[in-house]
Design a protein around this motif. Structure first.
Motif, PDB file in Angstrom:
ATOM      1  N   ILE A   1     -12.039  -6.971   6.925  1.00  0.00           N
ATOM      2  CA  ILE A   1     -10.850  -6.160   6.704  1.00  0.00           C
ATOM      3  C   ILE A   1     -10.351  -6.387   5.282  1.00  0.00           C
ATOM      4  N   ASP A   2     -10.080  -5.301   4.602  1.00  0.00           N
ATOM      5  CA  ASP A   2      -9.530  -5.335   3.234  1.00  0.00           C
ATOM      6  C   ASP A   2     -10.383  -6.192   2.312  1.00  0.00           C
ATOM      7  N   GLY A   3     -11.688  -6.089   2.447  1.00  0.00           N
ATOM      8  CA  GLY A   3     -12.602  -6.782   1.541  1.00  0.00           C
ATOM      9  C   GLY A   3     -12.730  -8.264   1.792  1.00  0.00           C
ATOM     10  N   SER A   4     -12.306  -8.729   2.973  1.00  0.00           N
ATOM     11  CA  SER A   4     -12.387 -10.164   3.283  1.00  0.00           C
ATOM     12  C   SER A   4     -12.917 -10.361   4.694  1.00  0.00           C
TER      13      SER A   4
ATOM     14  N   VAL B   1     -15.279   0.880   3.188  1.00  0.00           N
ATOM     15  CA  VAL B   1     -13.870   0.854   2.789  1.00  0.00           C
ATOM     16  C   VAL B   1     -12.980   0.291   3.905  1.00  0.00           C
ATOM     17  N   PHE B   2     -13.100   0.809   5.131  1.00  0.00           N
ATOM     18  CA  PHE B   2     -12.191   0.417   6.211  1.00  0.00           C
ATOM     19  C   PHE B   2     -12.650  -0.823   6.975  1.00  0.00           C
ATOM     20  N   GLY B   3     -13.908  -1.191   6.838  1.00  0.00           N
ATOM     21  CA  GLY B   3     -14.407  -2.383   7.518  1.00  0.00           C
ATOM     22  C   GLY B   3     -14.230  -2.310   9.026  1.00  0.00           C
ATOM     23  N   SER B   4     -13.540  -3.315   9.622  1.00  0.00           N
ATOM     24  CA  SER B   4     -13.329  -3.389  11.072  1.00  0.00           C
ATOM     25  C   SER B   4     -11.945  -2.889  11.479  1.00  0.00           C
ATOM     26  N   LEU B   5     -11.227  -2.267  10.548  1.00  0.00           N
ATOM     27  CA  LEU B   5      -9.823  -1.942  10.798  1.00  0.00           C
ATOM     28  C   LEU B   5      -9.629  -1.044  12.010  1.00  0.00           C
ATOM     29  N   PHE B   6     -10.532  -0.092  12.209  1.00  0.00           N
ATOM     30  CA  PHE B   6     -10.353   0.855  13.309  1.00  0.00           C
ATOM     31  C   PHE B   6     -10.430   0.174  14.675  1.00  0.00           C
ATOM     32  N   GLU B   7     -11.084  -0.981  14.731  1.00  0.00           N
ATOM     33  CA  GLU B   7     -11.148  -1.710  16.005  1.00  0.00           C
ATOM     34  C   GLU B   7      -9.781  -2.234  16.414  1.00  0.00           C
ATOM     35  N   LEU B   8      -8.898  -2.469  15.447  1.00  0.00           N
ATOM     36  CA  LEU B   8      -7.625  -3.131  15.712  1.00  0.00           C
ATOM     37  C   LEU B   8      -6.461  -2.175  15.875  1.00  0.00           C
ATOM     38  N   LEU B   9      -6.563  -0.974  15.350  1.00  0.00           N
ATOM     39  CA  LEU B   9      -5.433  -0.055  15.342  1.00  0.00           C
ATOM     40  C   LEU B   9      -5.194   0.579  16.709  1.00  0.00           C
ATOM     41  N   PHE B  10      -3.925   0.946  16.911  1.00  0.00           N
ATOM     42  CA  PHE B  10      -3.507   1.724  18.078  1.00  0.00           C
ATOM     43  C   PHE B  10      -3.791   1.020  19.403  1.00  0.00           C
TER      44      PHE B  10
ATOM     45  N   VAL C   1      -7.568  17.345  -6.358  1.00  0.00           N
ATOM     46  CA  VAL C   1      -8.962  16.970  -6.072  1.00  0.00           C
ATOM     47  C   VAL C   1      -9.402  15.851  -7.000  1.00  0.00           C
ATOM     48  N   CYS C   2      -9.011  15.934  -8.261  1.00  0.00           N
ATOM     49  CA  CYS C   2      -9.376  14.897  -9.232  1.00  0.00           C
ATOM     50  C   CYS C   2      -8.756  13.553  -8.869  1.00  0.00           C
ATOM     51  N   VAL C   3      -7.460  13.595  -8.508  1.00  0.00           N
ATOM     52  CA  VAL C   3      -6.768  12.356  -8.120  1.00  0.00           C
ATOM     53  C   VAL C   3      -7.401  11.770  -6.869  1.00  0.00           C
ATOM     54  N   LEU C   4      -7.650  12.633  -5.866  1.00  0.00           N
ATOM     55  CA  LEU C   4      -8.251  12.153  -4.626  1.00  0.00           C
ATOM     56  C   LEU C   4      -9.640  11.581  -4.879  1.00  0.00           C
ATOM     57  N   GLY C   5     -10.402  12.280  -5.716  1.00  0.00           N
ATOM     58  CA  GLY C   5     -11.735  11.783  -6.037  1.00  0.00           C
ATOM     59  C   GLY C   5     -11.688  10.447  -6.750  1.00  0.00           C
ATOM     60  N   SER C   6     -10.715  10.279  -7.651  1.00  0.00           N
ATOM     61  CA  SER C   6     -10.576   9.007  -8.367  1.00  0.00           C
ATOM     62  C   SER C   6     -10.215   7.874  -7.416  1.00  0.00           C
ATOM     63  N   CYS C   7      -9.315   8.184  -6.477  1.00  0.00           N
ATOM     64  CA  CYS C   7      -8.917   7.157  -5.497  1.00  0.00           C
ATOM     65  C   CYS C   7     -10.105   6.732  -4.642  1.00  0.00           C
ATOM     66  N   ILE C   8     -10.873   7.720  -4.197  1.00  0.00           N
ATOM     67  CA  ILE C   8     -12.042   7.410  -3.369  1.00  0.00           C
ATOM     68  C   ILE C   8     -13.046   6.580  -4.161  1.00  0.00           C
ATOM     69  N   ALA C   9     -13.240   6.949  -5.454  1.00  0.00           N
ATOM     70  CA  ALA C   9     -14.184   6.212  -6.297  1.00  0.00           C
ATOM     71  C   ALA C   9     -13.735   4.763  -6.470  1.00  0.00           C
ATOM     72  N   ILE C  10     -12.423   4.581  -6.688  1.00  0.00           N
ATOM     73  CA  ILE C  10     -11.898   3.212  -6.856  1.00  0.00           C
ATOM     74  C   ILE C  10     -12.118   2.401  -5.594  1.00  0.00           C
TER      75      ILE C  10
ATOM     76  N   LEU D   1     -14.364   2.877  -3.263  1.00  0.00           N
ATOM     77  CA  LEU D   1     -15.794   2.612  -3.054  1.00  0.00           C
ATOM     78  C   LEU D   1     -16.290   1.504  -3.985  1.00  0.00           C
ATOM     79  N   VAL D   2     -15.817   1.517  -5.251  1.00  0.00           N
ATOM     80  CA  VAL D   2     -16.206   0.454  -6.185  1.00  0.00           C
ATOM     81  C   VAL D   2     -15.675  -0.891  -5.695  1.00  0.00           C
ATOM     82  N   ARG D   3     -14.422  -0.902  -5.246  1.00  0.00           N
ATOM     83  CA  ARG D   3     -13.822  -2.145  -4.708  1.00  0.00           C
ATOM     84  C   ARG D   3     -14.597  -2.629  -3.490  1.00  0.00           C
ATOM     85  N   ASP D   4     -14.961  -1.674  -2.643  1.00  0.00           N
ATOM     86  CA  ASP D   4     -15.725  -2.033  -1.439  1.00  0.00           C
ATOM     87  C   ASP D   4     -17.087  -2.608  -1.826  1.00  0.00           C
TER      88      ASP D   4
END
Length: 505
Positions: free
Chosen positions: A78-81, A44-53, A7-16, A18-21
């Motif tokens: 996408i990816d912060g750009s 975080v994901f931006g427009s990525l879901f529009e392109l997948l699958f 949970v701590c690792v997952l929370g840290s990843c999510i925090a990173i 969100l900060v990057r976003d």
């Protein structure tokens, strides 16, 4: 305890993330994105879901739906750009006319295994040098050297079509026209007839296989990483298919080099013109590269890059242009008969035998028909650039390294530039009509500093084969425009068969 660590690792990843976003949204890129229409930007994901699958058919339809939905150039995040999708001339002109924004985007890197860093993919000083080397190969004085090949291959095509010309049988254009275009570019690029080599069938098969692999990667964002591409095992089959292609190309280059060097020893002058144009040896684009190699302007691998570039880029695009023009001529019977009448009037008056480049240039109506076909169905429907420095459009600043996708298919359907854009109307290209239009509204061969070096070559090839077909056959419609199902590809490609019927004239 383990659960708490997870949970701590997952929370840290999510925090990173969100900060990057959050930080990415404090940039000029995000401010530019907000000023353009587009879908919802998910944290975080931006427009990525529009392109997948999406499969290639869905990807093509997605881009067309966006152009209609937004009615303007639009953005993705996408990816912060920010990614700028260009469908209108104000953005297209800013990019295409610039000497600054000439870099191709990351998508072209996936073509490197086949064609290396050739003219299509290279940038900067290398691209400028290669362009200088190759420009003489497409000079208008060279076109007559290619015309003989176009005429011979067109006659072969007509003979093949004649076996199917009963007015009842459907003729599927894709395999026939693509084979014609591949044979033609092989002889003009490398100076050899493809059927004269045992390896020819394998070469043709592998070219198609590699094309499909490269398109699949381009359309699959999760394969953009070289490491992921290797881990999933895609690099092995690609390398296996590339091996015979490169072997064939290199063997032809070696043979042509021997002929070239022998010509150097016997020529009165060391100019390329005296070495080739005055001899029985047919000129090929490869000769220009070998002349540059003799001057130490390019090495053996550079020659291979450029030959593979022209082989791959030159046959599929021309084949697409020819096929869609034939489909339109079959549907537009009045246009077809007017073209035929022009051929009768202009070419029957010609005193040249065989027909000259000038004869084909004296067909203004057929020229307009080809241009309108290229407007509706541009063989390269999509190109992509990465900006070098800021791109400013109407007060909006897109930052350095912004990926810009120019959707030529949609640019050609801007109702402001082309009223009633889906209507087939060759008179859009009457001189007095075309001169009122922004020149960057119609770019089937791109435009500006990185325009297509072979556009006059391609146009003459198209005219030659269309004249040969129209003189021999009356085209009857089978495939209707609304029935064509397109798929995203490196060139404009129909998933469905393109069919006509032929009646002998």
């Amino acid at each position: 305890m383990l659960l708490a660590v997870l949970v701590c690792v997952l929370g840290s990843c999510i925090a990173i993330l969100l900060v990057r976003d959050y930080r990415s949204k404090q940039t000029d890129g995000y401010r530019a994105a907000l000023r353009y229409p587009g879908g919802t930007i998910v944290p975080v994901f931006g427009s990525l879901f529009e392109l997948l699958f999406k499969n290639p058919v869905q990807t093509f339809a997605y881009a067309r739906a966006n152009a209609i939905r937004y009615g303007a150039s639009y953005r993705q995040w996408i990816d912060g750009s920010v990614i700028l999708n260009v469908t209108r001339v104000q953005e297209a002109e800013k990019i295409l006319s610039s000497t600054q924004h000439t870099r191709k985007s990351i998508l072209y890197r996936f073509l490197h295994p086949l064609m290396g860093d050739g003219l299509l993919c290279s940038k900067g000083a290398k691209w400028q040098q290669r362009r200088r080397i190759l420009t003489p190969a497409f000079h208008f004085n060279i076109l007559p050297k290619f015309l003989t090949i176009f005429q011979e291959e067109s006659e072969q095509l007509v003979r093949r079509l004649d076996r199917l010309a009963d007015g009842v049988q459907d003729v599927v254009l894709q395999p026939i026209v693509t084979s014609f275009a591949l044979h033609t570019i092989c002889e003009t690029a490398m100076g050899v007839k493809l059927d004269a080599y045992r390896e020819a069938d394998e070469y043709k098969q592998k070219v198609y296989e590699v094309g499909e692999m490269l398109v699949h990667r381009t359309m699959s964002p999760w394969l953009y990483s070289d490491r992921v591409y290797r881990l999933l095992g895609y690099d092995g089959p690609l390398a296996k298919s590339l091996k015979p292609i490169h072997h064939f190309t290199r063997s032809i280059i070696r043979q042509r080099r021997e002929t070239f060097q022998a010509a150097q020893l016997t020529a009165d002058s060391t100019t390329e013109e005296n070495m080739y144009f005055g001899s029985k040896q047919r000129y090929a684009m490869l000769d220009t590269l070998l002349a540059a190699e003799a001057k130490q302007q390019i090495d053996e691998e550079g020659i291979r890059e450029e030959v593979d570039t022209f082989m791959f880029e030159g046959h599929d695009t021309t084949a697409a242009a020819i096929m869609f023009t034939l489909i339109l001529l079959a549907i537009e019977q009045d246009v077809q008969e007017r073209c035929y009448g022009e051929l009768q009037e202009v070419l029957d008056r010609s005193s040249s035998d065989p027909r000259s480049v000038q004869d084909y240039q004296n067909l203004p109506y057929l020229d307009r028909v080809i241009k309108e076909s290229l407007r509706l169905y541009p063989p390269v429907a999509f190109i992509s650039r990465t900006t070098s420095g800021d791109l400013v459009v109407d007060g909006t600043t897109f930052p350095h390294n912004t990926m810009s996708h120019i959707h030529i298919y949609d640019l050609h359907r801007d109702p402001v530039q082309f009223p009633d854009p889906e209507r087939f109307d060759p008179d859009r290209f009457l001189p007095e009509v075309a001169e009122k239009r922004n020149p960057y509204a119609y770019v089937p061969f791109s435009a500006g500093p990185r325009n297509c070096i072979g556009q006059k070559f391609a146009q003459l090839e198209m005219k030659t084969v269309l004249v040969a077909v129209l003189e021999r056959f009356r085209l009857k419609p089978v495939t209707r425009r609304e029935e064509i199902v397109f798929m995203a590809d490196l060139v404009l490609r129909a998933k469905t068969p393109l069919k006509v019927r032929l009646e002998r004239r």
